[in-house]
Design an enzyme around this catalytic site. Structure first.
Site, short mmCIF file in Angstrom:
data_model
loop_
_atom_site.label_atom_id
_atom_site.label_comp_id
_atom_site.label_asym_id
_atom_site.label_seq_id
_atom_site.Cartn_x
_atom_site.Cartn_y
_atom_site.Cartn_z
N VAL A 1 0.86 -1.18 0.00
CA VAL A 1 0.00 0.00 0.00
C VAL A 1 0.90 1.23 0.00
CG1 VAL A 1 -1.84 1.25 1.20
CG2 VAL A 1 -1.75 -1.26 1.32
N CYS A 2 0.60 2.19 -0.86
CA CYS A 2 1.32 3.46 -0.89
C CYS A 2 2.83 3.21 -1.05
CB CYS A 2 0.98 4.26 0.37
SG CYS A 2 1.41 6.00 0.31
N THR A 3 3.64 3.83 -0.22
CA THR A 3 5.09 3.70 -0.36
C THR A 3 5.62 2.38 0.18
OG1 THR A 3 5.38 4.96 1.69
CG2 THR A 3 5.53 6.17 -0.39
N THR A 11 2.81 3.32 -6.91
CA THR A 11 2.92 3.78 -5.54
C THR A 11 2.26 5.16 -5.48
OG1 THR A 11 4.44 4.16 -3.68
CG2 THR A 11 5.19 4.87 -5.86
#
Length: 317
Positions: A102-104, A122
């Protein structure tokens, strides 16, 4: 039961953790025994999230059960990760049936070599860094999430919910995912993609109200006359003054901003509707299918028809 193991570390983004956890827990409540969610940190100690909340894991990563779905969240803690965490991911990531970030969190997977040769995404603000630091990763900056075989990566923060819902739909069917989405009051499939955030949030730096109003007008009316002269009149400025002020305050020229908004709108219509290319080209201000085709080839390297074949969801029955 599918075990979902969520990796915790200091500086983790709390929503990256709790968003997907709520989805899988909701699915488990709807169908008992479908998922078992566990959390673990390197030493089993509580971690402090980037917002200051403390999360207490179920145990250590060394003692964590084998994961069906290994979920790696993002947050400030991904910037200078503990080398032990990278080593653990490098060893255990390939063993999970499904690897999710998730995300970074994608930066952690890339650092561990788990995204080499794969497509990934990302948070829009870190796509350039991911591509620069890890050239073996094929970064796609616009989608809400990217699935490449057993590895799935999602964009910024709340997109972890979108990806988790997609995984639940794959595992348990559309009804289960829809029940969870309704309970959380979110889209089962969010309209558009993160391009709508990356282009427009990056340009939300205009200080003067007339320029902000023009930006909003462009976003809401991509099919209208969006020439510099027309936009300048709306802002009550001369064309030359408007163009100079717009670029100074947003970082892009009016024409470039219009191009981005039209492209993003066209992509959403190709992804989410059955409208024809001719109809979409008119609705997005291109005028002709050929003009839209040239814009897609220039920006994406694919014609609209090819883009739709690749990204328009195929209904399942």
């Amino acid at each position: 039961m599918r075990t979902v193991l969520v990796v915790l570390f200091d500086g983790v983004q709390s929503l990256d953790v709790t968003g997907p956890v709520e989805v899988f827990a909701g699915a488990a409540a709807w169908r008992a025994g479908s998922y078992g969610v566990r959390t673990a940190s390197l030493d089993g100690a509580a971690v402090r999230t980037s917002s200051g909340l403390s999360l207490v894991p179920d145990g250590t990563l060394a003692e964590a059960p084998a994961a069906h779905t290994l979920l790696v969240p993002g947050g400030a803690g991904t910037r200078q990760p503990d080398p032990r965490l990278t080593d653990w991911l490098r060893t255990h990531g390939p063993r999970a049936e499904r690897l999710v970030s998730v995300c970074t969190g994608a930066l952690l997977l890339a650092r561990a070599g788990l995204l080499d040769g794969r497509r990934a995404t990302t948070h829009w603000a870190y796509c350039d860094r991911l591509a620069r630091d890890h050239p073996a990763v094929r970064v796609e900056p616009d989608p809400i999430y990217v699935r490449d075989g057993r590895v799935s990566t999602s964009a910024g923060v709340t997109s972890g919910i979108d990806l988790a819902l997609a995984l639940v739909e794959e595992d348990l069917g559309r009804e289960a995912a829809l029940v969870v989405a309704r309970h959380l009051v979110v889209f089962l499939r969010r309209p558009g993609n993160q391009a709508q955030f990356s282009a427009q949030l990056a340009a939300q730096t205009a200080r003067r109200e007339p320029l902000r109003e023009v930006q909003q007008w462009i976003t809401e009316h991509p099919g209208e006359d969006l020439s510099v002269e027309s936009l300048a009149a709306r802002a009550r400025l001369s064309p030359r003054h408007f163009a100079r002020a717009f670029r100074s305050e947003t970082g892009v020229t009016p024409g470039r901003y219009v191009d981005r908004v039209r492209l993003e709108h066209a992509r959403r219509l190709l992804e989410d509707t059955a409208d024809g290319v001719t109809e979409i080209s008119r609705a997005c201000g291109y005028g002709t299918p050929e003009a839209m085709r040239r814009a897609f080839l220039r920006a994406l390297g694919a014609a609209p028809a090819e883009y739709r074949r690749r990204f328009h969801p195929v209904p399942t029955h």
